[in-house]
Scaffold this active site. Sequence first.
Site, PDB file in Angstrom:
ATOM      1  CD  GLU A  37      -2.705   1.347   2.465  1.00 19.14           C
ATOM      2  OE1 GLU A  37      -3.694   0.589   2.464  1.00 19.14           O
ATOM      3  OE2 GLU A  37      -2.415   2.115   3.409  1.00 19.14           O
ATOM      4  N   GLY A 128     -15.090   4.811   4.234  1.00 10.09           N
ATOM      5  CA  GLY A 128     -14.328   6.044   4.334  1.00 10.09           C
ATOM      6  C   GLY A 128     -14.706   6.859   5.559  1.00 10.09           C
TER       7      GLY A 128
END
Length: 310
Positions: A37, A128
């Site tokens: 990531e 989110g």
Amino acid sequence: MSHTPPRAVLERWLSGPRVDPLPTPALRAPAPAISFEFFPPKTETLEAQLWACIRRLEPLAPRFVSITYGAGGSTQERTHATVTRLVRETTLVPAAHLTCVGASRGEVDDVARRYWDAGVRHIVALRGDPPGGTAYAPHPEGYAYAADLVAGLRRVADFEISVAAYPETHTQAPSPQADLDNLKRKLDAGATRAISQVFFETGHFLDFLDRALAAGITAPIIPGIMPVSNFGQAKRISEMAGTHVPAWMGEMFDGLDDDAETRKMVAASIAAEQVRTLQANGIDEFHFYTLNRADLTYAIARILGVKPAR
């Protein structure tokens, strides 16, 4: 490389004792599959650091690399620019983070179509967080939660979709079971796999997999590994995410504030041992949170037998 089917792995954990030490020397253990990531840079200096990291890790041939998405969609354009550059200029397979926050369904779908048109076939679908640490509230015309986003992406295009899993329970979940039920909804909606939040106690992850199988989850759940060289920073990040930081870890870093090289060696040892223990329990794929720094992740990958592709 062969990969044990997730159901067989989980059933083995339930039917037999857990394995703590790796049963074979590290060099004889098969090299695991890996992914990385990165986060999109905010400045030119950080962009140079990111691309140096990418070029350093690219030869390790990860399965994919994910690019994060800031709170409230604050890094949408930087994320898109990084992902499309990865498609154009590297051999890597990018996975773009996409969230529900602050956008209508139509706007989110448009972003997904832009990715598809740019050659991106993998999305990490997340609920989110809103900017500024405010309480989450679904957009009145948007996807309310990650499971809804997964279903929406399935209607847009035939994406490969990863979602998040929380071995120590999401901080806003009413209970561990409710959090697990939510993970199952995301996978049932069409997600391909789950990638776990960072954890440091390996037993927490294995216990989570036990509960996942009992809940009927058989999709791959990839452990998320974060190499830690700055213990104070890692502790702050982890506490905000609800991740337990064990006392033994603090003791290993105690007194090393001014000794960066030793901190790196300690960090590599901790992360490599964590992966080896998970390998001994049948897990053969790992997702590394690089923090846009290559050297530590690269060293750990080599310790685990992952070599540059020829």
